[in-house]
Scaffold this active site. Sequence first.
Site, mmCIF file in Angstrom:
data_model
loop_
_atom_site.group_PDB
_atom_site.id
_atom_site.type_symbol
_atom_site.label_atom_id
_atom_site.label_comp_id
_atom_site.label_asym_id
_atom_site.label_seq_id
_atom_site.Cartn_x
_atom_site.Cartn_y
_atom_site.Cartn_z
ATOM 1 N N CYS A 111 0.824 -1.213 0.000
ATOM 2 C CA CYS A 111 0.000 0.000 0.000
ATOM 3 C C CYS A 111 0.856 1.260 0.000
ATOM 4 O O CYS A 111 2.071 1.218 0.086
ATOM 5 C CB CYS A 111 -0.938 -0.007 1.198
ATOM 6 N N ARG A 142 12.880 -4.404 5.915
ATOM 7 C CA ARG A 142 13.364 -4.330 4.531
ATOM 8 C C ARG A 142 14.874 -4.526 4.369
ATOM 9 O O ARG A 142 15.413 -4.358 3.292
ATOM 10 C CB ARG A 142 12.921 -3.021 3.879
ATOM 11 N N ALA A 165 3.093 1.753 2.977
ATOM 12 C CA ALA A 165 4.294 0.910 2.872
ATOM 13 C C ALA A 165 5.334 1.575 1.974
ATOM 14 O O ALA A 165 6.533 1.536 2.250
ATOM 15 C CB ALA A 165 3.934 -0.472 2.340
ATOM 16 N N HIS A 225 5.636 6.182 -2.614
ATOM 17 C CA HIS A 225 6.963 6.704 -2.967
ATOM 18 C C HIS A 225 6.824 8.167 -3.382
ATOM 19 O O HIS A 225 7.596 9.032 -2.969
ATOM 20 C CB HIS A 225 7.589 5.936 -4.145
#
Lengths: 551, 458
Positions: free
Chosen positions: A71, A105, A74, A204
């Site tokens: 999503c 990550r 995230a 992003h």
Amino acid sequence: MKVLKEETTNLGVEAIDPHEVKQELLRKVPTKVARKRAKQIIVNEIGPELEAQEIGANTRTIPGIITQRGCTYAGCKGVILGPTRDIVNITHGPIGCGFYSWLTRRNQTRTNGPEDENFMTYCFSTDMQEEDIVFGGEKKLRAAIQEAYDLFKPKAISIFATCPVGLIGDDVHSVAREMKEKLGINVFGFSCEGYKGVSQSAGHHIANNGIFTHVVGLNDNVKEGKFKINLLGEYNIGGDAFELDRILDDCGITVVSTFSGNSTYDQFANAHTADLNTIMCHRSINYVAEMMETKFGIPWVKINFIGAEAAAKSLRKIANYFEDPELSERVEAVIAREMPEVEKVREEVRARCEGKVAMLFVGGSRAHHYQELFREIGMKTISAGYEFAHRDDYEGRHVLPFLKVDADSRNIEELEVHPDPERFRPRKTAEDVERLAAKGFRFKDYDGMMREMPERTLVVDDISQYETDRLIDIYKPAIFCAGIKEKFAVQKKGIPMKQLHSYDSGGPYAGFRGAINFYREIDRMVNSQVWKYLKAPWQENPELAAKYACD
Amino acid sequence: MLLRHTPKEINQRKALTINPAKTCQPIGAMYAALGIHGCLPHSHGSQGCCAYHRSTLTRHYKEPVMAATSSFTEGASVFGGQANLVQAIDNIFTIYEPDVIAVHTTCLSETIGDDIPQIARKAEADGKIPSGKFVIHVNTPSYVGTHVTGFANMTKAMVDYFAQSNGKKIDQINIVPGYVEPSDMEEIKRLADVMGIRTVLFPDTSGVLNRPQTGKYEMFPKGGVTVEALKTTGDSMATIGLGRMASGPAARALDAKFNVHCEILDLPIGFKATDRFVDTLRKTAGTNVPDILNEERGQLLDIITDMHQYFYGRKVALAGDPDQLIALTEFLVSIDMWPIHIVTGTTAKKFETRIREITRDVPHPVNVSAPGDMFLLHQWIKNEPVDLLMGNTYMKYIARDEDIPLVRFGFPILDRIGHSYFPTVGYRGGMRLLEKILDVILDRQDRDAPEESFELVM
């Protein structure tokens, strides 16, 4: 379908008709879904004008289809802000979002000493409860920011809005402004609710816009160094950025900032002092390069440090931009120094990997870049696709003017950027640009993945679990690359699965040493003994030779 | 120092949670749903939740974890998720063909107030649910409870949707195993099995999240409790719920609905809790305890007597889920270890009182917080160091910074294996736990010993 029977697929991938594979992938799904998916599954054929076909991308995930995607939150908190160490990142929402994005990550960071700030190992959350949802959570957020400040005295605090925060209308930005005023440090918020956009790509974008608006340009200190670049779209998974720092440093190229692997607040703040922006992951950050060019006059180029040849090519590209013979010489010296070891390992590995087939379904650039590494050891990528890319990542930047802006994309703010009255400084004159172009130098250009993939390979956007399953049955690749959610379903089929988001336990894979790591890792995986043991002796030869037990 | 900013001085925090010792409801619901045979969990909300839950469960079990999502975008968030869920149900039954879709909500769909049963009825009316297939649901807003409550709620939903009674009692006992590993569920079944007791264990993730490598991938492997078995739970002789928080609601629902007598016990971690479990099984089913269990029990006690010197007086800090911590604390106290710092992220009413009772005779002050976070736990440790840490993988940062051995226990364990294959419940599980504790304690003693006192025999 004849082509998909066991005996045909055993003849090798050449015998398989990708058009029929496409039909096979669509066969079982409801008609409406099939119609949509048909646009996202393309048999790669490059036209005479070197144009890739149009692919459906950056469209909504179909409910009920098991997807690879995450999503917006995230993408924003996990991917972009995750690898930066000295900002206190507070997730405003119930506990889950903060918990799941806590160190998962494999972003690495290297502080300058034990006193240096590093908040990456911490997870901060307002842990909203029912009463916060009913009565609003701004009060709790304000208090949480104050408590974080009192405890850690950080340079900056950022706030991430989760789904319910957007719904109940908590204004994270006004709380940020208020607390910035009160505490005298930089406090900024992100409206990165999970439901925005269609994938993590929206996150992003929101993160990068936020960093650009709230941080970039705040610190005019110029780092020492003759050739100064920013490395955009590099997240230091498994230490990639460390390897790039090593190589670039040896070449005499100074990295002012990395967005956002191993990054710090101050590096973002003086990113505008660099003389060139280099873009690794086109998807996650190309717009930042565009904005920095408009606002500060910094040109950008697409580079790729995944693959030894690609890394060498990218170093030369950077050197060519600066047009300095001494730099070019140093770059050549570094390449010459690094390549023998790379070639030695490559040849050794190639002998065992040549001709094997790979599939890559990951990210928004990784599925493209990693094909280089596979090529270097003689492996073919027969099918690939992105998890959250847009059409330009597949087809190249020339499609940008033709992209339709749909309702989901409109939710993501596009910043209007103008030249900074004090800080705008064109790094290259119009003549410079023309001269470089005449020599074949390409500024802000990206051809996309499809043009670099062989004809008749299968490109699948936002691949589903069902399609993954079928593709593997049909092609039986030697290796499949995707993320953690896909990993064990693939491996249960007896096919090794390499994670390319967080690399499993491996890395770095960027640069020269990274290439060596990757060659060895793929060699280990595709030639592992374990896949030979799937059947026990009595399963392979079930007939009985004697009858002792029965008698 | 990885947690370099954690100060020794403890200030009251009211708004900021740092390093949580819990996560959210839906992941617990997803885990429980995987324990139904042929079930595909479905997350009704935006797709990130589903991705996060699948990723975390996958990393913990190193197994495929499949689940679908309603993939909300902004439109669904404004206008409601009915269209998304109906379409999802259609796609799931068409493509993946599960027997059951287990829907859980997220904080997004809860906040907009989607009515799942109404949407499921709509899907049924539209002919999207094939006959003989089921859609069940549970409400799991993430701003209420934790992963433990999510597990409990989905487990209760199994009763609400499937349990029936035809009024004729069956010679079987329901066991609700609590939020434990697939290996633990297997061990609980084995204990009942060796006593010759027929059980319905639900949920049952054994055979689902610890399955063998065969070269074949099956989305719905042979494990999991079947719908048929769940239907019979209303006619069972009794229900044993293990762990008050995770199993209480389902066990009590069976009692309330069908008058199935319920006993709620602690998780059978350690010999005392296992004794109570075995004894309850014995009495409820009216069977004898076979020798094999006496032997296992004796072996566990043998380790404790043999190695008591390494347990006695060792201070321990614990973080985890309430049911697990209650049982684990009791076990540690019973072998004369001193659990002195205990946090759980879950708000549990009787937790603190229960822990106080269990640790009453520990000759050392005991810190307990429910809810508390690992930041607080770390601060307590800085003020009063311990010899051993027990908790999930996130404790490794404290372990490294403070140079304290860590035994991984609970959820999630992202960096070690074993938990899905080797149980920690029952007498055998107790033996394994002691082995793990001794391994780290003795390794540590070896590491720290000066050369002249480095000993071969310990």
